[in-house]
Design an enzyme around this catalytic site. Structure first.
Site, PDB file in Angstrom:
ATOM      1  CD  GLU A  74      48.390  47.393  49.493  1.00 40.29           C
ATOM      2  OE1 GLU A  74      48.938  46.286  49.270  1.00 40.29           O
ATOM      3  OE2 GLU A  74      47.674  47.587  50.477  1.00 40.29           O
ATOM      4  CG  HIS A  93      44.074  49.738  46.130  1.00 37.46           C
ATOM      5  ND1 HIS A  93      43.055  49.032  46.714  1.00 37.46           N
ATOM      6  CD2 HIS A  93      44.892  50.115  47.140  1.00 37.46           C
ATOM      7  CE1 HIS A  93      43.264  48.978  48.029  1.00 37.46           C
ATOM      8  NE2 HIS A  93      44.369  49.641  48.308  1.00 37.46           N
ATOM      9  CG  HIS A  95      41.847  52.693  51.305  1.00 39.84           C
ATOM     10  ND1 HIS A  95      42.774  52.940  52.283  1.00 39.84           N
ATOM     11  CD2 HIS A  95      42.382  51.719  50.528  1.00 39.84           C
ATOM     12  CE1 HIS A  95      43.830  52.149  52.105  1.00 39.84           C
ATOM     13  NE2 HIS A  95      43.620  51.401  51.030  1.00 39.84           N
ATOM     14  CE1 TYR A 114      20.059  47.992  35.363  1.00 40.82           C
ATOM     15  CE2 TYR A 114      21.748  47.213  33.858  1.00 40.82           C
ATOM     16  CZ  TYR A 114      20.932  48.222  34.314  1.00 40.82           C
ATOM     17  OH  TYR A 114      20.988  49.447  33.729  1.00 40.82           O
ATOM     18  CG  HIS A 156      42.988  47.112  52.229  1.00 42.25           C
ATOM     19  ND1 HIS A 156      44.198  46.473  52.048  1.00 42.25           N
ATOM     20  CD2 HIS A 156      43.132  48.319  51.635  1.00 42.25           C
ATOM     21  CE1 HIS A 156      45.029  47.267  51.408  1.00 42.25           C
ATOM     22  NE2 HIS A 156      44.411  48.400  51.137  1.00 42.25           N
ATOM     23  CE1 TYR A 209      24.563  47.763  24.316  1.00 36.09           C
ATOM     24  CE2 TYR A 209      24.407  47.038  26.592  1.00 36.09           C
ATOM     25  CZ  TYR A 209      23.798  47.464  25.434  1.00 36.09           C
ATOM     26  OH  TYR A 209      22.441  47.604  25.395  1.00 36.09           O
TER      27      TYR A 209
HETATM   28 ZN   LIG Z   1      45.098  50.086  50.193  1.00 35.86          ZN
END
Ligand SMILES: [Zn+2]
Length: 211
Positions: A74, A93, A95, A114, A156, A209
């Protein structure tokens, strides 16, 4: 940041933390950090437990990798997010189960709570599906992250970005928590959504913040 042993070690620690915190399993998912000439990313097909700092792969802005391993498949969306977003210095990243379950329904997360504002806006979008590792997926991810720090990827997983590895990981955990809450809410009924003007106030507070 400079490519260094310490930065490589922090990338591995972040990837291990992702699994320890339950937002990723096995070696799916990946972690990267921006460097002066590109970025460092976890390698392809190597369990995080077995990954050493020298296994982390350096990729330049043109997408050329150097190192003894192949970069995560990726790497393209990491390269393109860094190019599109100068403020981003780290990308996680995963899953993660609940975010991915929503992504499999091609559903983003609307402002039912919120805390959605931690993603930088009034929703967390779900990018359309494209084959993993492709330029099409990267293009969809960059678009879904526009004005945001997190998005889901249809069928994904999810992406969270930040100014540091710590903030990107914390955001990924928050997104998974929100995905679980939303999942539970929609299992019972259709939650009412907070109005745009309220979400704008919350987003402004969060930016305060962080400043
Ligand atoms: Zn992936």
């Amino acid at each position: 940041m400079k490519d260094s042993h310490a930065l490589r070690a922090r990338i591995i620690a972040t990837a291990l933390a992702m699994n320890a915190q339950g937002i990723n399993r096995g070696k799916s998912g990946n972690v990267s950090a921006r460097t002066d000439d590109g970025f460092l990313i976890t390698p392809s097909a190597l369990p995080y437990e077995d990954t050493k700092p020298a296994d982390v792969v350096a990729v330049d802005r043109g997408g050329n990798a150097t190192g003894r391993r192949k970069p995560s498949s990726e790497w393209r969306f990491h390269r393109d997010v860094y190019a599109a977003r100068p403020e981003v210095a780290a990308i996680v990243h995963a899953h993660s189960p609940f975010a991915t379950a929503l992504a499999c329904l091609e559903r983003g997360i609307p402002p039912f709570h919120y805390m959605i504002a931690v993603g930088g806006g009034s929703d967390i979008r779900c990018a359309p599906y494209a084959t993993f590792g492709t330029q099409a997926l990267s293009d969809h991810a960059v678009a879904a992250l526009h004005g945001r720090r997190a998005c889901l990827l249809a069928h994904h997983g999810m992406i969270a970005v930040g100014a540091t590895l710590r903030s990107a990981l914390a955001l990924a955990i928050e997104v998974e928590t929100l995905a679980e809450m939303y999942w539970r809410a929609i299992a019972v009924g259709e939650p009412a959504l907070l109005p745009e003007d309220e979400m704008a106030r919350v987003v402004a507070r969060f930016e305060d913040y962080q400043a």
